[in-house]
Design a protein around this motif. Structure first.
Motif, PDB file in Angstrom:
ATOM      1  N   PRO A 195      57.850  41.928  64.453  1.00 34.98           N
ATOM      2  CA  PRO A 195      58.429  41.442  63.194  1.00 34.98           C
ATOM      3  C   PRO A 195      57.530  40.376  62.564  1.00 34.98           C
ATOM      4  N   ASN A 196      57.267  40.538  61.270  1.00 34.34           N
ATOM      5  CA  ASN A 196      56.403  39.596  60.544  1.00 34.34           C
ATOM      6  C   ASN A 196      57.309  38.585  59.841  1.00 34.34           C
ATOM      7  N   LEU A 197      57.580  37.451  60.519  1.00 31.63           N
ATOM      8  CA  LEU A 197      58.560  36.474  60.066  1.00 31.63           C
ATOM      9  C   LEU A 197      57.879  35.275  59.426  1.00 31.63           C
ATOM     10  N   ARG A 198      58.645  34.591  58.530  1.00 29.19           N
ATOM     11  CA  ARG A 198      58.139  33.422  57.814  1.00 29.19           C
ATOM     12  C   ARG A 198      58.948  32.179  58.201  1.00 29.19           C
ATOM     13  N   THR A 199      58.242  31.059  58.284  1.00 29.64           N
ATOM     14  CA  THR A 199      58.896  29.805  58.668  1.00 29.64           C
ATOM     15  C   THR A 199      59.917  29.389  57.607  1.00 29.64           C
ATOM     16  N   GLY A 200      61.112  28.972  58.086  1.00 25.64           N
ATOM     17  CA  GLY A 200      62.180  28.519  57.200  1.00 25.64           C
ATOM     18  C   GLY A 200      63.098  29.628  56.720  1.00 25.64           C
ATOM     19  N   LYS A 201      62.817  30.879  57.036  1.00 19.20           N
ATOM     20  CA  LYS A 201      63.678  31.985  56.612  1.00 19.20           C
ATOM     21  C   LYS A 201      64.551  32.460  57.770  1.00 19.20           C
ATOM     22  N   CYS A 202      65.618  33.175  57.397  1.00 18.77           N
ATOM     23  CA  CYS A 202      66.574  33.675  58.386  1.00 18.77           C
ATOM     24  C   CYS A 202      66.549  35.198  58.404  1.00 18.77           C
ATOM     25  N   ILE A 258      68.867  34.758  63.358  1.00 17.35           N
ATOM     26  CA  ILE A 258      68.052  33.618  63.752  1.00 17.35           C
ATOM     27  C   ILE A 258      67.462  32.974  62.506  1.00 17.35           C
ATOM     28  N   LYS A 259      67.048  31.714  62.678  1.00 14.48           N
ATOM     29  CA  LYS A 259      66.292  31.004  61.659  1.00 14.48           C
ATOM     30  C   LYS A 259      64.965  30.600  62.271  1.00 14.48           C
ATOM     31  N   VAL A 260      63.861  30.916  61.588  1.00 18.95           N
ATOM     32  CA  VAL A 260      62.528  30.621  62.102  1.00 18.95           C
ATOM     33  C   VAL A 260      62.217  29.158  61.788  1.00 18.95           C
ATOM     34  N   VAL A 261      62.092  28.371  62.855  1.00 10.91           N
ATOM     35  CA  VAL A 261      61.763  26.953  62.707  1.00 10.91           C
ATOM     36  C   VAL A 261      60.256  26.765  62.587  1.00 10.91           C
ATOM     37  N   ASP A 262      59.487  27.538  63.355  1.00  7.59           N
ATOM     38  CA  ASP A 262      58.031  27.397  63.337  1.00  7.59           C
ATOM     39  C   ASP A 262      57.394  28.730  63.699  1.00  7.59           C
ATOM     40  N   ARG A 263      56.155  28.905  63.211  1.00  5.50           N
ATOM     41  CA  ARG A 263      55.357  30.094  63.547  1.00  5.50           C
ATOM     42  C   ARG A 263      54.011  29.600  64.041  1.00  5.50           C
ATOM     43  N   ILE A 264      53.655  29.979  65.295  1.00  4.72           N
ATOM     44  CA  ILE A 264      52.453  29.455  65.940  1.00  4.72           C
ATOM     45  C   ILE A 264      51.595  30.626  66.400  1.00  4.72           C
ATOM     46  N   GLU A 265      50.302  30.571  66.075  1.00  7.10           N
ATOM     47  CA  GLU A 265      49.383  31.626  66.470  1.00  7.10           C
ATOM     48  C   GLU A 265      48.931  31.402  67.920  1.00  7.10           C
ATOM     49  N   SER A 266      49.891  31.484  68.815  1.00 11.66           N
ATOM     50  CA  SER A 266      49.613  31.291  70.232  1.00 11.66           C
ATOM     51  C   SER A 266      50.778  31.852  71.022  1.00 11.66           C
ATOM     52  N   ALA A 267      50.512  32.199  72.262  1.00  9.16           N
ATOM     53  CA  ALA A 267      51.573  32.676  73.155  1.00  9.16           C
ATOM     54  C   ALA A 267      51.625  31.848  74.429  1.00  9.16           C
ATOM     55  N   SER A 268      51.197  30.614  74.304  1.00 10.68           N
ATOM     56  CA  SER A 268      51.197  29.730  75.475  1.00 10.68           C
ATOM     57  C   SER A 268      52.625  29.329  75.843  1.00 10.68           C
ATOM     58  N   VAL A 269      52.789  28.940  77.086  1.00 12.99           N
ATOM     59  CA  VAL A 269      54.086  28.485  77.561  1.00 12.99           C
ATOM     60  C   VAL A 269      54.376  27.106  76.979  1.00 12.99           C
ATOM     61  N   ASN A 270      55.666  26.853  76.670  1.00 14.60           N
ATOM     62  CA  ASN A 270      56.111  25.568  76.143  1.00 14.60           C
ATOM     63  C   ASN A 270      55.417  25.206  74.831  1.00 14.60           C
ATOM     64  N   THR A 278      47.597  40.084  68.158  1.00 15.71           N
ATOM     65  CA  THR A 278      47.052  38.755  68.477  1.00 15.71           C
ATOM     66  C   THR A 278      48.213  37.905  68.977  1.00 15.71           C
ATOM     67  N   PRO A 279      47.960  36.892  69.799  1.00 14.05           N
ATOM     68  CA  PRO A 279      49.061  36.056  70.310  1.00 14.05           C
ATOM     69  C   PRO A 279      49.841  35.403  69.168  1.00 14.05           C
ATOM     70  N   LEU A 280      51.170  35.468  69.263  1.00 15.53           N
ATOM     71  CA  LEU A 280      52.031  34.942  68.193  1.00 15.53           C
ATOM     72  C   LEU A 280      53.356  34.515  68.807  1.00 15.53           C
ATOM     73  N   THR A 281      53.823  33.317  68.419  1.00 16.13           N
ATOM     74  CA  THR A 281      55.102  32.803  68.902  1.00 16.13           C
ATOM     75  C   THR A 281      55.928  32.330  67.721  1.00 16.13           C
ATOM     76  N   TYR A 282      57.209  32.736  67.705  1.00 19.35           N
ATOM     77  CA  TYR A 282      58.167  32.231  66.733  1.00 19.35           C
ATOM     78  C   TYR A 282      59.100  31.274  67.465  1.00 19.35           C
ATOM     79  N   CYS A 283      59.259  30.078  66.922  1.00 20.13           N
ATOM     80  CA  CYS A 283      60.239  29.138  67.446  1.00 20.13           C
ATOM     81  C   CYS A 283      61.494  29.307  66.572  1.00 20.13           C
ATOM     82  N   ALA A 284      62.580  29.806  67.146  1.00 22.21           N
ATOM     83  CA  ALA A 284      63.754  30.200  66.368  1.00 22.21           C
ATOM     84  C   ALA A 284      65.002  29.543  66.913  1.00 22.21           C
ATOM     85  N   SER A 285      65.919  29.248  65.981  1.00 25.52           N
ATOM     86  CA  SER A 285      67.256  28.738  66.337  1.00 25.52           C
ATOM     87  C   SER A 285      68.280  29.831  66.067  1.00 25.52           C
TER      88      SER A 285
END
Length: 271
Positions: A196-203, A233-245, A259-266
């Motif tokens: 899924p191609n998600l944007r920060t601040g959207k639900c 969900i609501k996307v709080v942040d989008r980070i071009e990484s798949a690292s832990v924490n 490519t590595p991608l992480t969504y921080c979602a609430s």
């Protein structure tokens, strides 16, 4: 009594017995009839055929010898005086070509067909009919029904919801590399693994186990009310990484391909 000496012979005067006087003429002196001349033949026998006499037409700018009666081609062109609709210079009036109109009509039809073909090409150029029509790293949208989805190409920079092609497999029974990947299969063609191609601040709404790929959708964060069986969900942040924490807040949704991608979602709960 008179005797022979007293008789007056015809043609003599009885006065003094002078010379004889001829009798007065009674009929005109006869003449021979005029000689007969046959009427002339045209052309005379043995003579060359005369050249046809062309009517005289004045040069341009000189007055015409014919009356300036109005005709179908304007004043000063008396078609009745000239005969057969000729103008004063002997040139027949132009005739409209029906072939020109036919060619014009054919040209219009060809232009319309071309416009329809171009419009159809524009409307269908982004439609994906085979898995090979897309490449890894490109983006697509998916619409339609659960068992009759319609994928189309789109820009990965578009703000509307889309998917990133993470992986292509040759078999529809292959397993995608990331467990959170959405899957789009094509009978006897293979499978697309999608992120899924998600944007920060959207639900967004995510389908659960019994859902379908067409259930992914963007929703309003102010009135978010997910249906039963779906996850909002609501996307709080989008980070071009798949690292832990990597997320400082929210729950991480991580992908490693393309490519590595992480969504921080609430998580949004139903109101």
């Amino acid at each position: 009594m008179t005797g022979p000496e007293d008789s007056t012979p015809p043609g003599w005067t009885p006065a003094d017995g002078g010379p004889p006087v001829p009798p007065p003429p009674h009929d005109p002196v006869p003449h021979d009839p005029p000689p007969y001349h046959p009427p002339p033949r045209y052309p005379p026998v043995g003579a060359p055929n005369p050249a046809p006499q062309m009517p005289y037409y004045p040069p341009p700018g000189q007055p015409t010898p014919f009356p300036a009666a109005p005709g179908p081609y304007g004043p000063g062109v008396p078609s009745a005086a000239m005969g057969y609709g000729m103008n004063p210079y002997g040139t027949p009036p132009p005739r409209r070509s029906r072939l020109k109109w036919v060619l014009l009509a054919v040209g219009v039809i060809i232009a319309l067909i071309g416009a329809i073909v171009v419009a159809a090409a524009v409307l269908t150029r982004d439609t994906i009919t085979r898995i090979d029509d897309v490449s890894v790293g490109s983006c697509i949208t998916v619409t339609g029904e659960k068992n009759d989805a319609t994928p189309k190409k789109t820009s990965c920079d578009a703000q509307s919801f889309s998917f990133i092609v993470a992986q292509k497999t040759d078999s529809e029974f292959s397993v995608c590399g990331d467990p959170l990947d959405a899957q789009l299969t094509q009978d006897d063609r293979g499978k697309l693994c999608l992120v899924p191609n998600l944007r920060t601040g959207k639900c967004y709404v995510f389908p659960t186990a019994n859902g379908s790929i067409v259930d992914f959708a963007e929703i309003s964060c102010a009135t978010a009310s997910p249906n039963a069986g779906n996850l909002a969900i609501k996307v709080v942040d989008r980070i071009e990484s798949a690292s832990v924490n990597v997320c400082t807040q929210g729950t991480p949704l991580q992908f490693t391909r393309p490519t590595p991608l992480t969504y921080c979602a609430s998580l949004l709960t139903p109101q």
